[in-house]
Design an enzyme around this catalytic site. Sequence first.
Site, short mmCIF file in Angstrom:
data_model
loop_
_atom_site.label_atom_id
_atom_site.label_comp_id
_atom_site.label_asym_id
_atom_site.label_seq_id
_atom_site.Cartn_x
_atom_site.Cartn_y
_atom_site.Cartn_z
N GLY A 16 0.77 -1.24 0.00
CA GLY A 16 0.00 0.00 0.00
C GLY A 16 0.80 1.28 0.00
O GLY A 16 0.24 2.34 0.29
N VAL A 61 5.11 -10.23 2.68
CA VAL A 61 3.87 -11.01 2.55
C VAL A 61 4.14 -12.48 2.22
O VAL A 61 3.22 -13.30 2.26
CB VAL A 61 2.93 -10.40 1.49
CG1 VAL A 61 2.49 -9.01 1.90
CG2 VAL A 61 3.59 -10.38 0.11
N ASN A 87 -3.29 -6.55 -2.50
CA ASN A 87 -2.80 -5.82 -3.66
C ASN A 87 -1.36 -6.15 -4.02
O ASN A 87 -0.97 -6.07 -5.18
CB ASN A 87 -2.93 -4.32 -3.40
CG ASN A 87 -2.16 -3.49 -4.41
OD1 ASN A 87 -2.57 -3.36 -5.57
ND2 ASN A 87 -1.02 -2.94 -3.99
N TYR A 153 3.28 -15.12 -13.81
CA TYR A 153 2.43 -14.07 -13.22
C TYR A 153 0.99 -14.23 -13.68
O TYR A 153 0.05 -14.21 -12.86
CB TYR A 153 2.97 -12.70 -13.60
CG TYR A 153 2.09 -11.53 -13.25
CD1 TYR A 153 2.08 -11.00 -11.96
CD2 TYR A 153 1.28 -10.93 -14.21
CE1 TYR A 153 1.28 -9.91 -11.64
CE2 TYR A 153 0.48 -9.84 -13.90
CZ TYR A 153 0.49 -9.33 -12.62
OH TYR A 153 -0.31 -8.26 -12.30
N LYS A 157 -2.25 -15.08 -11.33
CA LYS A 157 -3.41 -14.20 -11.23
C LYS A 157 -4.68 -14.95 -11.63
O LYS A 157 -5.76 -14.70 -11.06
CB LYS A 157 -3.22 -12.96 -12.11
CG LYS A 157 -2.18 -11.99 -11.58
CD LYS A 157 -2.56 -11.43 -10.22
CE LYS A 157 -1.64 -10.30 -9.78
NZ LYS A 157 -1.98 -9.75 -8.46
N ILE A 185 -2.66 0.09 -16.20
CA ILE A 185 -2.79 1.19 -15.24
C ILE A 185 -1.56 2.09 -15.31
O ILE A 185 -0.43 1.63 -15.38
CB ILE A 185 -2.92 0.65 -13.80
CG1 ILE A 185 -4.04 -0.39 -13.72
CG2 ILE A 185 -3.17 1.78 -12.81
CD1 ILE A 185 -4.04 -1.20 -12.44
#
Length: 257
Positions: A16, A61, A87, A153, A157, A185
Amino acid sequence: MIQIDFAGKVVFVTGGTKGVGKGICEKFLEAGATVIACARNAPEALPQHGGKSVIFRALDVRDSDAINEYFAWIEKEHGRLDVLINNAGGAPMAEAATASPRFHEKIIQLNLTAPLHIAQAANRLMQKQEAGSAIINIASVSAARPSPGTAAYGAAKAGLVNLSRSLAVEWAPKVRVNAIIAGLIVTEQAHLHYGDDAGIAAVGRTIPLGRMATTEDIANVCLFLASNLSAYISGSAVTADGGGEAPAFLNASNAKE
């Protein structure tokens, strides 16, 4: 105008401190939430709004023991968790034919098994609470179309989307679980993937809505999925890609009108 109010709610966003994650933190902070963000390293600055700041605590994580300690801290310090946004993720470009097994394992760990372990820890806390908790997993269009150069990846996902649907069934009715299939993005690192401003604009023109997504676009979807406006949405994969990518044959074809 509908106002979404998260006052009194606790929101945890992995990864984040930059890019999409930072945008998500800013949006929930503006909505009144207590926002916790993690990354491996502390950022130079944290988003602030109305006298409140995002709370940062470092976390890798991929470390399951550290995850359990982290959620014990959340429960001790805040007493609850209302929203988890999984995220953290990503992958450098690498040819699938030559990348090492260890490389592929690390990519899948970061993008699939880490979100699972974090979701498990969040669910244990959320199940103690009243109904209304939400977990949102940030997936990618790479989950639904070829992902050359980032094959592991894309596979991870795709697994994350399926995982979201399975957890939605297992953890209902107290916890809703959804995924966001995010398109291309614009972030502070967009130039690494798409080139300079001209390259980013050119890529945007290939999208039906005429531009790449902003971090706010994705954050708004998170805000909706975490709110009571989506109280009956669970096990869904919400696509936010500006209409997708036009089929390549449309530009290659020389058929007469």
